[in-house]
Design an enzyme around this catalytic site. Structure first.
Site: not given
Length: 184
Positions: A39, A122
């Site tokens: 995620h 990220h």
């Protein structure tokens, strides 16, 4: 409960990354995170009492709705120190940063004490678990540097509870990224 707010890339956006990670195989001292846990974190809220969560949800809904959908793709790789391997996020980073900032403001307005740190979008792919792993992460980042996934549009964020004892994620709320209305 341990909470965070995130975007979940769709399966097609994760497939190329998952294939590249599978090709790398087992690496001593490295623990790969399963794709089901991948995620893009917008804000890590930390440990919160139940009584803080209910009044926080409307603030997070407003923050998500204030930004609108975001076009993104997974791209490249790098490391945070010698402990975390990640793939980066490219696309409409200005809107993504605005969304993360809105979520952080909403969390603070709801009484959550967030760490002050720059936002670096990220997806965490792996963590070093031993001496050999910390040295391996840089080599793995080099091998994944040319990674370029397909573009997708994030239309919702999620308020997620992390069950640390089992490693399971539980979505508590879906927060729609509603396109702003045109003035008129």
């Amino acid at each position: 409960m341990r909470l965070f707010v995130s975007l979940e890339p769709p399966a097609e956006a994760l497939q190329q990354v998952a294939e590249a990670v599978t090709e790398l195989g087992h690496v001593p001292g490295v623990r790969w995170s399963p794709p089901s846990r991948w995620h893009v974190t917008l804000a890590f809220l930390g440990e919160l009492d139940d009584d803080v969560v209910d009044p926080l949800v409307p603030l997070l809904r407003w923050a998500a709705a204030s930004t609108g959908p975001v076009r993104l793709r997974l791209s490249g790789a790098g490391c945070f120190g010698s402990s975390v391997l990640w793939t980066g996020v490219a696309g409409d980073l200005e809107r993504l940063s605005a969304l993360a900032a809105a979520v952080a403001r909403a969390a603070r307005a709801g009484g959550v004490a967030l760490e002050e740190r720059p936002y670096r979008p990220h997806v965490t792919l792996a963590r070093a678990t031993g001496r050999g792993g910390s040295g391996a992460l840089g080599r793995l980042a080099d091998q994944l540097a040319e990674l370029r996934g397909p573009t997708w549009t994030a239309t919702e964020a999620r308020l997620v509870r992390s069950h640390t004892s089992t490693g399971r994620y539980e979505v508590l709320e879906h927060l729609q990224l509603v396109a702003p209305s045109a003035p008129g």
